[in-house]
Enzyme design. Structure first.
Site, PDB file in Angstrom:
ATOM      1  N   LYS A 209      14.749  -1.505  85.633  1.00 21.74           N
ATOM      2  CA  LYS A 209      15.307  -2.717  85.194  1.00 21.74           C
ATOM      3  C   LYS A 209      14.716  -2.477  83.698  1.00 21.74           C
ATOM      4  O   LYS A 209      13.118  -2.413  83.461  1.00 21.74           O
ATOM      5  CB  LYS A 209      13.936  -4.233  85.768  1.00 21.74           C
ATOM      6  CG  LYS A 209      14.098  -5.225  84.668  1.00 21.74           C
ATOM      7  CD  LYS A 209      13.313  -6.352  86.054  1.00 21.74           C
ATOM      8  CE  LYS A 209      13.291  -7.576  85.084  1.00 21.74           C
ATOM      9  NZ  LYS A 209      13.168  -8.961  85.818  1.00 21.74           N
ATOM     10  N   LYS A 263      18.894  -2.793  86.093  1.00 21.79           N
ATOM     11  CA  LYS A 263      19.749  -4.037  85.590  1.00 21.79           C
ATOM     12  C   LYS A 263      19.419  -4.213  84.374  1.00 21.79           C
ATOM     13  O   LYS A 263      18.252  -3.445  83.991  1.00 21.79           O
ATOM     14  CB  LYS A 263      18.428  -5.265  86.779  1.00 21.79           C
ATOM     15  CG  LYS A 263      18.597  -6.417  86.232  1.00 21.79           C
ATOM     16  CD  LYS A 263      17.198  -7.606  86.797  1.00 21.79           C
ATOM     17  CE  LYS A 263      17.168  -8.797  86.213  1.00 21.79           C
ATOM     18  NZ  LYS A 263      16.071  -9.530  86.020  1.00 21.79           N
TER      19      LYS A 263
END
Ligand code: PBG
Length: 339
Positions: A209, A263
C-alpha cells in the site's frame, strides 16, 4: 461491409501482419480470442457506514457513493449480491474519535453493528470483509497509536489491530483486511484470530500500500484529517519502489496472509504484475477513491465516456494480474456487465 472484409483481395503473403485483423472483425471473434475478461465475480464494493445518521449522505468528492446507515448499508449489500458482486468491505465512520481509536474495537462500534446486520441478512451469500485500521477512529487521523513525539508506535499498534480483528470476526467478518502498513500486523492478527478460535477467518493484507495522493476523497468519506498536516510516508510504501513491494508481500504471506493487495491500482500495474508473478495466493487490487473520482469528474464534464473508461481501467487491472478488484464502480460495472 464489415471492416475486416476490406482487407480481402490483396495478394496473400504481401501483408503478413494483416493476420492480426482477421481475429478482430466481429464482436463474437473478439470475445472468442479475448485473453482476459472482467465479470461481476471480480469485484468487491467498499461500503461506508456512519454512526448517528438517519439517512444516507452523499460524499461530495465521490459522486454516487454514500455514507450509509446500518439499514441502507445492508440493503446496498443485498443489491450488490443480486447484481452478482461477491464481496463487500466495510469502513466505519464513528461519531466520536479518540487517541486510541477505541471505536474500532468497541463491540457496539459502527462497523461491528453493520457487520452483524449484513451477516444476518446475507450469511454466506456475501464475502463479508472489514477494513482493519485505526485511522477512521483516531482523533489524530493516523493509522496507529502516536507517541508523544508524534511518531507512530508500531508494536503498540499491532496489539490494537489484534484486538480489532477478534472483535470484527466475532461480529461476523469472514475476511479482515489490515490496511495500516505496520510491520508484523499480519502475524499479530493471525495469532489473535487463532487464539480466539477464528480459524476460518481469512486475512486480506494490504501488503503493498503506497503513500499515494489518490486517497483524498476516501478521507472525506471517513472524515479523516491527519493532525498537523502530516502524512503516512513513515509507514506506507514509497511510490518509487517495486522490489520493496515484493518484500512486503513475502513477509505478509509468511505471516499468514491468505490474500495480498496492491493499492492503488492503475499507477501500480507493474507492481500488480510483479506480485502476481511471484505469489501463490490471490492478489487483490484496490482501485481507490481518487482513481474513481477522476473518471467521474472528467465524465461529468463530458470529457470522457465514464462507463467505457471504467471498464477499460478495471479490465487493465485484471490484465495486469489482479485476481479481484476493490472498486467504487462495483455496482455500476456489475450492472453494465449484466449482473
Ligand atoms: C486506511 C485506508 C485508506 C484507504 C483504505 N484504507 C486511507 C489511507 O491510507 O489514507 C483508501 C481507500 C481509497 O482511497 O479509496 N484505513
Amino acid at each position: 461491409m464489415t471492416p475486416g472484409a476490406r482487407s480481402g483481395g490483396a495478394p496473400s503473403g504481401a501483408f503478413p501482419s494483416r493476420r492480426m485483423r482477421r481475429l478482430r472483425r466481429s464482436a463474437a471473434i473478439r470475445r472468442l480470442v479475448a485473453e482476459t475478461g472482467l465479470t461481476p465475480d471480480d469485484l468487491v464494493a467498499p461500503l461506508f457506514v456512519r454512526q448517528g445518521i438517519d439517512e444516507p449522505r452523499p460524499i461530495a468528492s465521490l459522486p454516487g457513493v454514500l455514507q450509509h446507515t446500518v439499514v441502507s448499508a445492508t440493503l446496498e449489500a443485498e443489491r450488490l449480491v443480486s447484481l452478482g458482486v461477491p464481496g463487500v468491505i466495510l469502513f466505519g465512520v464513528p461519531e466520536v474519535k479518540d487517541a486510541a481509536g477505541s471505536g474500532a474495537s468497541d463491540r457496539d462500534g459502527i462497523v461491528q453493528v453493520a457487520l452483524r446486520s449484513v451477516r444476518d441478512a446475507l450469511g454466506d451469500d456475501v464475502v463479508l470483509m472489514a477494513d482493519l485500521c485505526l485511522d477512521e477512529y483516531t482523533d489524530h487521523g493516523h493509522c496507529g497509536l502516536v507517541r508523544p513525539d508524534g511518531t507512530v508506535d508500531n508494536d503498540a499498534t499491532i496489539e490494537r489491530y489484534a484486538e480489532v480483528a477478534v472483535v470484527q470476526a466475532d461480529a461476523g467478518a469472514q475476511v479482515v483486511a489490515p490496511s495500516g502498513m505496520m510491520d508484523g500486523q499480519v502475524g499479530a492478527i493471525r495469532d489473535a484470530l487463532e487464539s480466539a478460535g477464528h480459524y476460518g477467518v481469512a486475512i486480506l493484507a494490504y501488503a503493498a500500500k503506497y503513500a499515494s495522493a489518490l486517497y483524498g476523497p476516501f478521507r472525506d468519506a471517513v472524515d479523516v484529517t491527519i493532525a498537523g498536516g502530516g502524512d503516512r510516508k513513515s509507514y506506507q510504501e514509497d511510490p518509487r519502489n517495486v522490489v520493496e513491494a515484493l518484500a512486503e508481500v513475502a513477509l505478509d504471506v509468511a505471516e499468514g496472509a491468505d490474500m495480498v493487495m496492491v493499492k492503488p491500482a492503475l499507477a501500480y500495474l507493474d507492481v500488480i504484475a510483479a506480485v502476481s508473478a511471484e505469489v501463490d495466493v490471490p492478489v487483490a487490487a484496490y482501485h481507490v477513491s481518487g482513481e474513481y473520482a477522476m473518471v467521474k469528474a472528467a465524465a461529468e464534464r463530458g470529457w470522457v465516456d465514464g462507463p467505457a473508461v471504467a471498464l477499460e481501467h478495471l479490465g487493465a487491472i485484471k490484465r495486469a494480474g489482479a485476481s479481484f478488484i476493490l472498486t467504487y464502480f462495483a455496482a455500476e460495472v456489475a450492472e453494465a456487465l449484466g449482473g
